[in-house]
Design a protein around this motif. Structure first.
Motif, PDB file in Angstrom:
ATOM      1  N   PHE A   1       0.924  -1.330  -0.118  1.00  0.00           N
ATOM      2  CA  PHE A   1       0.065   0.050  -0.164  1.00  0.00           C
ATOM      3  C   PHE A   1       0.870   1.165  -0.071  1.00  0.00           C
ATOM      4  N   TYR A   2       2.063   0.990   0.642  1.00  0.00           N
ATOM      5  CA  TYR A   2       2.677   2.485   0.868  1.00  0.00           C
ATOM      6  C   TYR A   2       3.635   2.999   0.172  1.00  0.00           C
ATOM      7  N   ASP A   3       3.358   3.315  -1.060  1.00  0.00           N
ATOM      8  CA  ASP A   3       4.473   3.862  -2.007  1.00  0.00           C
ATOM      9  C   ASP A   3       4.001   5.535  -1.834  1.00  0.00           C
TER      10      ASP A   3
ATOM     11  N   GLU B   1      -4.555  10.903   4.808  1.00  0.00           N
ATOM     12  CA  GLU B   1      -5.673  11.446   4.679  1.00  0.00           C
ATOM     13  C   GLU B   1      -6.598  10.686   5.564  1.00  0.00           C
ATOM     14  N   ILE B   2      -6.299   9.174   5.606  1.00  0.00           N
ATOM     15  CA  ILE B   2      -7.100   8.427   6.030  1.00  0.00           C
ATOM     16  C   ILE B   2      -7.041   8.821   7.826  1.00  0.00           C
ATOM     17  N   MET B   3      -5.744   9.066   8.103  1.00  0.00           N
ATOM     18  CA  MET B   3      -5.720   9.212   9.651  1.00  0.00           C
ATOM     19  C   MET B   3      -6.518  10.523  10.120  1.00  0.00           C
TER      20      MET B   3
ATOM     21  N   GLU C   1     -14.392   9.224  10.316  1.00  0.00           N
ATOM     22  CA  GLU C   1     -14.682   7.661  10.527  1.00  0.00           C
ATOM     23  C   GLU C   1     -13.570   6.875  10.944  1.00  0.00           C
ATOM     24  N   TYR C   2     -12.278   7.327  10.662  1.00  0.00           N
ATOM     25  CA  TYR C   2     -11.193   6.580  11.211  1.00  0.00           C
ATOM     26  C   TYR C   2     -10.753   7.156  12.520  1.00  0.00           C
ATOM     27  N   TYR C   3     -11.359   6.431  13.337  1.00  0.00           N
ATOM     28  CA  TYR C   3     -11.144   6.841  14.946  1.00  0.00           C
ATOM     29  C   TYR C   3      -9.875   6.359  15.587  1.00  0.00           C
TER      30      TYR C   3
ATOM     31  N   LEU D   1       3.138   1.214  17.517  1.00  0.00           N
ATOM     32  CA  LEU D   1       2.089   1.849  17.766  1.00  0.00           C
ATOM     33  C   LEU D   1       0.904   1.550  16.590  1.00  0.00           C
ATOM     34  N   GLY D   2      -0.022   2.272  16.526  1.00  0.00           N
ATOM     35  CA  GLY D   2      -1.116   2.414  15.631  1.00  0.00           C
ATOM     36  C   GLY D   2      -1.641   1.031  15.143  1.00  0.00           C
ATOM     37  N   SER D   3      -1.796   0.224  16.075  1.00  0.00           N
ATOM     38  CA  SER D   3      -2.465  -1.096  15.496  1.00  0.00           C
ATOM     39  C   SER D   3      -1.865  -1.711  14.554  1.00  0.00           C
ATOM     40  N   ASN D   4      -0.613  -1.621  14.136  1.00  0.00           N
ATOM     41  CA  ASN D   4       0.267  -2.105  12.962  1.00  0.00           C
ATOM     42  C   ASN D   4       0.043  -3.523  13.222  1.00  0.00           C
TER      43      ASN D   4
ATOM     44  N   GLY E   1      -2.291  -5.298  13.837  1.00  0.00           N
ATOM     45  CA  GLY E   1      -3.530  -5.792  13.267  1.00  0.00           C
ATOM     46  C   GLY E   1      -3.322  -6.399  11.916  1.00  0.00           C
ATOM     47  N   ASN E   2      -2.475  -5.840  11.079  1.00  0.00           N
ATOM     48  CA  ASN E   2      -2.239  -6.550   9.730  1.00  0.00           C
ATOM     49  C   ASN E   2      -1.958  -7.873   9.862  1.00  0.00           C
ATOM     50  N   PHE E   3      -1.265  -8.420  10.788  1.00  0.00           N
ATOM     51  CA  PHE E   3      -0.991  -9.608  10.795  1.00  0.00           C
ATOM     52  C   PHE E   3      -1.697 -10.964  11.105  1.00  0.00           C
TER      53      PHE E   3
ATOM     54  N   ALA F   1     -14.977   2.984   9.471  1.00  0.00           N
ATOM     55  CA  ALA F   1     -13.590   3.358   9.440  1.00  0.00           C
ATOM     56  C   ALA F   1     -12.758   2.923   8.243  1.00  0.00           C
ATOM     57  N   TYR F   2     -13.180   1.901   7.606  1.00  0.00           N
ATOM     58  CA  TYR F   2     -12.614   1.142   6.508  1.00  0.00           C
ATOM     59  C   TYR F   2     -13.558   1.482   5.118  1.00  0.00           C
ATOM     60  N   ASN F   3     -14.463   2.021   5.421  1.00  0.00           N
ATOM     61  CA  ASN F   3     -15.505   2.554   4.283  1.00  0.00           C
ATOM     62  C   ASN F   3     -15.997   3.837   4.206  1.00  0.00           C
TER      63      ASN F   3
ATOM     64  N   VAL G   1     -11.765   7.728   0.478  1.00  0.00           N
ATOM     65  CA  VAL G   1     -10.359   7.861   0.665  1.00  0.00           C
ATOM     66  C   VAL G   1      -9.788   6.339   0.828  1.00  0.00           C
ATOM     67  N   THR G   2     -10.506   5.568   1.659  1.00  0.00           N
ATOM     68  CA  THR G   2     -10.109   4.428   1.952  1.00  0.00           C
ATOM     69  C   THR G   2     -10.069   3.502   0.727  1.00  0.00           C
ATOM     70  N   ALA G   3     -11.174   3.713  -0.100  1.00  0.00           N
ATOM     71  CA  ALA G   3     -11.278   3.020  -1.326  1.00  0.00           C
ATOM     72  C   ALA G   3     -10.194   3.326  -2.438  1.00  0.00           C
ATOM     73  N   ALA G   4      -9.658   4.601  -2.405  1.00  0.00           N
ATOM     74  CA  ALA G   4      -8.536   5.016  -3.156  1.00  0.00           C
ATOM     75  C   ALA G   4      -7.202   4.366  -2.902  1.00  0.00           C
ATOM     76  N   PHE G   5      -7.192   4.297  -1.399  1.00  0.00           N
ATOM     77  CA  PHE G   5      -5.892   3.613  -0.764  1.00  0.00           C
ATOM     78  C   PHE G   5      -5.756   2.301  -1.178  1.00  0.00           C
ATOM     79  N   ASN G   6      -6.953   1.531  -1.126  1.00  0.00           N
ATOM     80  CA  ASN G   6      -6.866   0.249  -1.408  1.00  0.00           C
ATOM     81  C   ASN G   6      -6.853   0.008  -2.881  1.00  0.00           C
TER      82      ASN G   6
ATOM     83  N   THR H   1      -6.930  -7.938   0.389  1.00  0.00           N
ATOM     84  CA  THR H   1      -5.849  -6.977   0.363  1.00  0.00           C
ATOM     85  C   THR H   1      -5.358  -6.648   2.008  1.00  0.00           C
ATOM     86  N   GLU H   2      -6.417  -6.984   2.735  1.00  0.00           N
ATOM     87  CA  GLU H   2      -5.784  -6.457   3.996  1.00  0.00           C
ATOM     88  C   GLU H   2      -6.525  -7.169   5.278  1.00  0.00           C
ATOM     89  N   ASN H   3      -5.736  -7.338   6.391  1.00  0.00           N
ATOM     90  CA  ASN H   3      -6.615  -7.648   7.459  1.00  0.00           C
ATOM     91  C   ASN H   3      -6.367  -6.789   8.564  1.00  0.00           C
ATOM     92  N   SER H   4      -7.119  -6.090   9.271  1.00  0.00           N
ATOM     93  CA  SER H   4      -7.041  -5.366  10.673  1.00  0.00           C
ATOM     94  C   SER H   4      -7.896  -5.955  11.597  1.00  0.00           C
ATOM     95  N   HIS H   5      -6.908  -6.645  12.469  1.00  0.00           N
ATOM     96  CA  HIS H   5      -7.408  -7.377  13.623  1.00  0.00           C
ATOM     97  C   HIS H   5      -7.981  -6.371  14.694  1.00  0.00           C
TER      98      HIS H   5
END
Ligand code: AVJ
Length: 327
Positions: free
Chosen positions: A37-39, A48-50, A54-56, A165-168, A170-172, A210-212, A217-222, A286-290
């Motif tokens: 995701f992160y280029d 922008e998401i942060m 909606e992105y609490y 930090l940041g609930s990173n 959660g991606n695993f 938060a993911y919709n 913006v989240t759609a564009a990110f995905n 494309t992603e899991n956020s636990h």
């Protein structure tokens, strides 16, 4: 700055990206790794998401760190010996700066070691800290988490406090978060600490929004994953024929993001020389956020050799920064 990012086997980043894409799209069900995701565009979209209403997550963690900064600093200083503050995935370190401002009040008590795969981000962060907090000793490391931790264990024997930090986390996937925390643990010694940000279970609608987000913006990110494949690997994805589709599973506590093909279509990717077929409505994961309960976090920590020292939470209990100790 220490750069550990060069690969030993001589493959470059584009080759690795192409191989990962070929594997993900060549397997059924299709998937793409979320680390792509992160280029530059993706990092800007994540900023922008942060800031989205909606992105609490980011605002909650800010509140947690801001409201507890003095107590967190007390815990860090408690052992009364010099420590390395190692910030995994530091990025622009906006949240870490809350802690750094507090910690900087005690001179020579620590140095700050931000770790990130982006050399640009680490250069910018070193510069901005030089400006904003010249008294803080900064030793940026460019590279992947594991390599950086191994390097630190070998070269820096002093006490360590790791920030993740940041609930990173959660991606695993579940087994990946266990092996990740175990490998952090294997590079730490008794008395060392880990402060980890986790997103907590809550109203599923709050999580899904938060993911919709309404502004897309989240759609564009995905969808940026497909754009990257087009520009960097010579793909011919027609972005208009794909859609962002996130879904939350409250049983597992997992937010999953997909890209769904709106019709049957073929996509050619020059860099791999392959054509990938999509059935109508076939999805790419494309992603899991636990999202965790505090009980799960405690169990996860215990499994990996950590003990909870304190849990810091926002007033609405949406997000937690959990301070673990190594016994
Ligand atoms: C950076 C992994 C914490 O999972 O919430 C935000 C990334 N994805 N919106 C998350 C993300 C979609 C974010 N993390």
């Amino acid at each position: 700055m220490i750069d550990l990012s060069r690969k030993k086997d001589g493959t470059n980043d584009t080759e690795t990206f192409a191989a990962d894409v070929a594997e993900g799209l060549g397997t059924s069900p299709k998937s793409l790794p979320s680390r792509y995701f992160y280029d530059a565009t993706g990092s800007r979209l994540f900023q922008e998401i942060m800031a989205l209403p909606e992105y609490y997550l980011t605002r909650c963690e800010f509140e947690v760190l801001q409201g507890n900064r003095q107590e967190i600093a007390r815990h860090f200083f408690a052992a009364d010996s010099f420590f390395h503050l190692i910030d995994l995935g530091a990025g622009d370190a906006l949240k870490t700066k809350i802690l750094l401002r507090e910690l900087a009040l005690q001179q020579n008590a620590f140095d700050y070691v931000p770790v990130d795969i982006s050399g640009d981000a680490m250069r910018q962060l070193s510069d901005s800290l030089q400006q904003e907090m010249p008294s803080v000793d900064v030793q940026a490391v460019v590279g992947e988490y594991f390599k950086a931790l191994e390097w630190l264990q070998e070269h820096k024997p002093e006490r360590k406090i790791v920030l993740f930090l940041g609930s990173n986390i959660g991606n695993f996937k579940n087994d990946e978060s266990i092996s990740f925390l175990k490998s952090i643990r294997s590079n730490l010694s008794p008395g060392d600490k880990l402060l980890m940000g986790v997103d907590l279970r809550k109203d599923p609608d709050t999580i899904l929004s938060a993911y919709n987000d309404a502004s897309g913006v989240t759609a564009a990110f995905n969808m940026n994953l497909l754009r990257r494949i087009n520009t960097e690997l010579g793909g011919d994805f027609d972005l208009a024929e794909f859609m962002h589709y996130p879904i939350y599973n409250p049983h597992e506590g997992v937010m999953r993001s997909f890209i769904v093909s709106k019709k049957a279509q073929d996509v050619h990717i020059q860099a791999t020389g392959q054509t990938f077929h999509f059935d109508a409505w076939e999805a790419i994961h494309t992603e899991n956020s636990h999202k965790y309960s505090l009980k799960q976090i405690e169990e996860l920590g215990n499994t990996c050799g950590f003990r909870i020292e304190t849990v810091f939470q926002d007033t609405e209990c949406r997000f937690a920064d959990v301070l673990f100790t190594v016994d």
